[in-house]
Design a protein around this motif. Structure first.
Motif, PDB file in Angstrom:
ATOM      1  N   GLU A 485     -25.465 -40.683  -0.238  1.00 21.27           N
ATOM      2  CA  GLU A 485     -25.829 -40.347   1.126  1.00 21.27           C
ATOM      3  C   GLU A 485     -25.711 -38.851   1.382  1.00 21.27           C
ATOM      4  O   GLU A 485     -24.899 -38.178   0.748  1.00 21.27           O
ATOM      5  CB  GLU A 485     -24.903 -41.085   2.111  1.00 21.27           C
ATOM      6  N   LYS A 486     -26.524 -38.367   2.310  1.00 22.08           N
ATOM      7  CA  LYS A 486     -26.316 -37.009   2.821  1.00 22.08           C
ATOM      8  C   LYS A 486     -25.224 -37.086   3.872  1.00 22.08           C
ATOM      9  O   LYS A 486     -25.295 -37.898   4.801  1.00 22.08           O
ATOM     10  CB  LYS A 486     -27.601 -36.441   3.417  1.00 22.08           C
ATOM     11  N   ILE A 487     -24.214 -36.268   3.719  1.00 17.71           N
ATOM     12  CA  ILE A 487     -23.074 -36.305   4.625  1.00 17.71           C
ATOM     13  C   ILE A 487     -22.801 -34.904   5.141  1.00 17.71           C
ATOM     14  O   ILE A 487     -22.791 -33.937   4.370  1.00 17.71           O
ATOM     15  CB  ILE A 487     -21.831 -36.899   3.915  1.00 17.71           C
ATOM     16  N   ARG A 488     -22.627 -34.774   6.462  1.00 19.84           N
ATOM     17  CA  ARG A 488     -22.347 -33.464   7.064  1.00 19.84           C
ATOM     18  C   ARG A 488     -20.918 -33.435   7.571  1.00 19.84           C
ATOM     19  O   ARG A 488     -20.495 -34.319   8.320  1.00 19.84           O
ATOM     20  CB  ARG A 488     -23.324 -33.142   8.196  1.00 19.84           C
ATOM     21  N   PHE A 494     -23.749 -32.262   2.254  1.00 20.84           N
ATOM     22  CA  PHE A 494     -23.624 -32.580   0.839  1.00 20.84           C
ATOM     23  C   PHE A 494     -24.379 -33.864   0.509  1.00 20.84           C
ATOM     24  O   PHE A 494     -24.478 -34.778   1.338  1.00 20.84           O
ATOM     25  CB  PHE A 494     -22.156 -32.791   0.463  1.00 20.84           C
ATOM     26  N   ASP A 495     -24.892 -33.942  -0.725  1.00 18.75           N
ATOM     27  CA  ASP A 495     -25.307 -35.207  -1.306  1.00 18.75           C
ATOM     28  C   ASP A 495     -24.074 -35.793  -1.975  1.00 18.75           C
ATOM     29  O   ASP A 495     -23.536 -35.211  -2.920  1.00 18.75           O
ATOM     30  CB  ASP A 495     -26.412 -34.999  -2.350  1.00 18.75           C
ATOM     31  N   ASN A 516     -14.735 -43.398   0.832  1.00 16.20           N
ATOM     32  CA  ASN A 516     -14.606 -42.033   0.336  1.00 16.20           C
ATOM     33  C   ASN A 516     -15.982 -41.484   0.023  1.00 16.20           C
ATOM     34  O   ASN A 516     -16.795 -42.163  -0.616  1.00 16.20           O
ATOM     35  CB  ASN A 516     -13.786 -42.049  -0.969  1.00 16.20           C
ATOM     36  N   TRP A 517     -16.270 -40.266   0.443  1.00 16.11           N
ATOM     37  CA  TRP A 517     -17.502 -39.600   0.046  1.00 16.11           C
ATOM     38  C   TRP A 517     -17.131 -38.508  -0.958  1.00 16.11           C
ATOM     39  O   TRP A 517     -16.406 -37.565  -0.629  1.00 16.11           O
ATOM     40  CB  TRP A 517     -18.209 -39.009   1.257  1.00 16.11           C
ATOM     41  N   GLN A 518     -17.612 -38.656  -2.181  1.00 16.86           N
ATOM     42  CA  GLN A 518     -17.242 -37.779  -3.282  1.00 16.86           C
ATOM     43  C   GLN A 518     -18.460 -37.032  -3.828  1.00 16.86           C
ATOM     44  O   GLN A 518     -19.541 -37.619  -3.961  1.00 16.86           O
ATOM     45  CB  GLN A 518     -16.615 -38.586  -4.421  1.00 16.86           C
ATOM     46  N   VAL A 519     -18.257 -35.774  -4.161  1.00 16.46           N
ATOM     47  CA  VAL A 519     -19.304 -34.950  -4.778  1.00 16.46           C
ATOM     48  C   VAL A 519     -18.870 -34.630  -6.199  1.00 16.46           C
ATOM     49  O   VAL A 519     -17.802 -34.032  -6.396  1.00 16.46           O
ATOM     50  CB  VAL A 519     -19.534 -33.654  -3.981  1.00 16.46           C
ATOM     51  N   SER A 525     -12.074 -34.690  -1.812  1.00 18.00           N
ATOM     52  CA  SER A 525     -13.037 -35.513  -1.085  1.00 18.00           C
ATOM     53  C   SER A 525     -13.732 -34.683  -0.017  1.00 18.00           C
ATOM     54  O   SER A 525     -13.133 -33.799   0.609  1.00 18.00           O
ATOM     55  CB  SER A 525     -12.332 -36.700  -0.415  1.00 18.00           C
ATOM     56  N   VAL A 526     -15.008 -34.984   0.214  1.00 18.49           N
ATOM     57  CA  VAL A 526     -15.746 -34.358   1.299  1.00 18.49           C
ATOM     58  C   VAL A 526     -15.397 -35.040   2.623  1.00 18.49           C
ATOM     59  O   VAL A 526     -15.246 -34.389   3.657  1.00 18.49           O
ATOM     60  CB  VAL A 526     -17.265 -34.435   1.023  1.00 18.49           C
TER      61      VAL A 526
END
Length: 561
Positions: A485-488, A494-495, A516-519, A525-526
């Protein structure tokens, strides 16, 4: 909200000798259909083992109760006809589990994968479409058939399928993310080639048949053992891979065992924790191999794979052969064959610092796949360095009210101990970033919420016993990489891979959810959302973490696998 009892019952399929209430045992043969194809007799580039491989797989599936159509040395017309017949059969309402196995030459063109019939003469790009069989068409058809379970196995990545007539632009096969209800297994990684072998079977199928023959073993776990065996036997030159969107556990050979209570399950998990404690500090490859064979989808398998890989990097000048067979003993012939084809592991190349924050450009640390059929597969790529720092905004998930700004600074890194300290030990992580101690709460083992690699659909379990103020509690999660996902967040857009976790604090009867949104390539973590609820639905903890600023001194340059 699922109950604690329901969740614990689901854990049964993850433990040895557990009950199999949600399995597909081959009892009704009409419900289990298979098409097995082996092509060896190519005029330009003949292969030694695909017919043998297909025959071995066919025998295995027939023993498991599958109605099996076995086609050997197929021409294009025969291959298409077989697939068409198969597609019609599996549409029948009684069909539950479907297996498609192919051994032979395969190739990719413009992100599409092709099976090569024995009569295919390919001298230019256009011949691929007209003289080979497009595998993507079959996968697309399967994705439209609902309420079935599909297992697709491809041992189809031999080198130079068309000899000197036509040189492919890309080797091997292209990655294709599994449609819902399916598992795709490949004999080697995307863009790589697999060994045909000089024995009775190829390296991949030799391991495949042996591991799938074992009783009471999930197909997914068997394939993880196959990957481990082949990776070690080839010293990393051939690494099988899978992509899955299975919604149920699948077994070829399963027996109905006595249902187990929550206490039985906790006892089994305690046994795994005890085995983990014995190996967690080991520097011996074979001990890690033995652990992963016993627990291919264990609560610490992500960490175990990462530590084994690290050992293989460190000891690449002294390769081992113990994974060639399930017993851990390699034959003299296998040793001789493999010794001349050793390729040492190399540590990742590193780049410069990353700075993130308001007004700063967000660098592209990982490049999403250009394939329209796959997100791709990427290393976690974390390299912690003393002085790395992340500033995070903490807020309540329900109200959105900011509660604090929290700064995390790396103050110690011990690679031998697999340990990262934040803020002088207030938080302790392993080298993957999984928590071992957080503000007074200590975990007996790392709580594995961060994977060694990112791949859409990947699943694992996370379990430990935590202690706070002398009180011990047993915690377990099911974890899955659910989406990209695109996360702001305040640090930028971030993708990111979204990692969903759902579980229970079994001791205190509290439901746990974490997203968790991880890059890939970022050490922190983002974004992270955590919620805890009591059985009556009362929320006892609700927190959202969002990255505001980051300073990271080292990055991995190539994260794609």
């Amino acid at each position: 909200m699922s109950s604690r009892r329901t969740f614990l019952k689901g854990l049964a399929s993850l433990a040895p000798a557990a009950s199999f209430s949600d399995l597909f045992a081959a009892q009704n043969s009409t419900a289990h259909q298979a098409l097995v194809i082996g092509n060896s007799q190519y005029s330009d580039m003949p292969l030694g083992n695909p017919v043998n491989d297909a025959s071995a797989v066919s025998k295995l599936l027939q023993t498991a109760g599958f109605v099996t159509d076995t086609q050997l040395n197929t021409t294009r017309s025969n291959l298409i006809a077989s697939i068409d017949r198969f597609t019609q059969v599996i549409k029948q309402s009684q069909t539950q589990v479907v297996v498609f196995y192919y051994a032979g030459h395969g190739a990719q063109l413009d992100w599409r994968n092709y099976l090569v019939p024995v009569d295919a003469v390919v001298t230019k790009r256009a011949d691929m479409q007209s003289r080979c069989v497009d595998l993507n068409n079959l996968l697309s058809q399967l994705s439209k058939i609902k309420d079935k379970t599909f297992i697709i196995i491809l041992d189809a990545c031999r080198d130079d399928p068309f000899g000197n007539r036509y040189k492919l632009e890309s080797k091997g096969l292209s990655q294709f993310d599994a449609p819902v209800g399916s598992l795709l297994a490949y004999s080697t990684s995307p863009g790589k080639v697999a060994s045909d072998g000089s024995g009775a079977n190829g390296l991949y199928t030799e391991n495949l048949v042996r591991e799938l023959s074992l009783p009471n073993v999930r197909v997914e776990d068997a394939l993880k053992r196959v990957r481990l065996n082949v990776r070690l036997a080839s010293n990393g030159d051939q690494i099988p891979w899978e992509t899955t969107s299975l919604e149920s556990d699948v077994y070829l050979f399963a027996s109905a065992n006595k249902k187990q209570s929550a206490s039985d399950l906790e006892r089994l998990i305690q046994e795994e924790i005890a085995d983990w404690s014995k190996v967690k500090d080991s520097k011996v490859q074979d001990q890690w191999v033995a652990y992963l064979r016993k627990y291919p989808n264990g609560r610490f398998s992500e960490v175990a794979h990462q530590r084994l890989k690290k050992l293989m990097v460190e000891q690449s000048s002294k390769p081992t052969f113990s994974a060639v067979s399930s017993s851990g003993v390699a034959s003299a012939k296998n040793k001789k064959e493999l010794a001349g084809n050793m390729k040492p592991f190399a540590p990742p190349e590193t780049g410069g610092a990353v700075r993130l924050g308001p007004g700063l450009t967000v660098p592209k640390l990982w490049k999403p796949s250009q394939s329209p059929y796959s997100v791709g597969r990427y290393e976690l790529g974390r390299i912690f360095t003393v002085g790395d720092q992340a500033k995070n905004r903490i807020s309540d998930m329900l109200s959105g009210i900011e509660t604090e700004v929290r700064v995390a600074t790396i103050t110690r890194v011990d690679t031998d101990a697999d340990l990262v300290e934040i803020n002088n030990g207030r938080i302790i992580l392993d080298l993957m970033g999984n928590p071992m101690s957080v503000r007074g709460r200590k975990f007996d083992t790392p709580l594995v919420m961060i994977p060694a690699e990112f791949q859409l659909g990947k699943k694992w379990t996370a379990t430990n016993i935590s202690t706070v103020n002398g009180q011990r509690s047993f915690v377990t999660y099911d974890v899955r990489i659910a989406a990209v996902e695109k996360i702001r967040v305040p640090a930028g857009e971030f993708d990111a891979f979204r990692v969903d976790a759902h579980g229970w604090n079994v001791t205190n009867d509290v439901e746990l959810t974490e997203t968790n949104w991880q890059v890939p390539g970022l050490n922190f973590s983002v974004k992270r959302e955590t919620m805890r609820r009591k059985r009556n639905g009362q929320i006892v903890f609700s927190e959202r973490l969002e990255l505001m600023e980051l300073y990271q001194q080292k990055t991995v340059l190539d994260l794609s696998i």
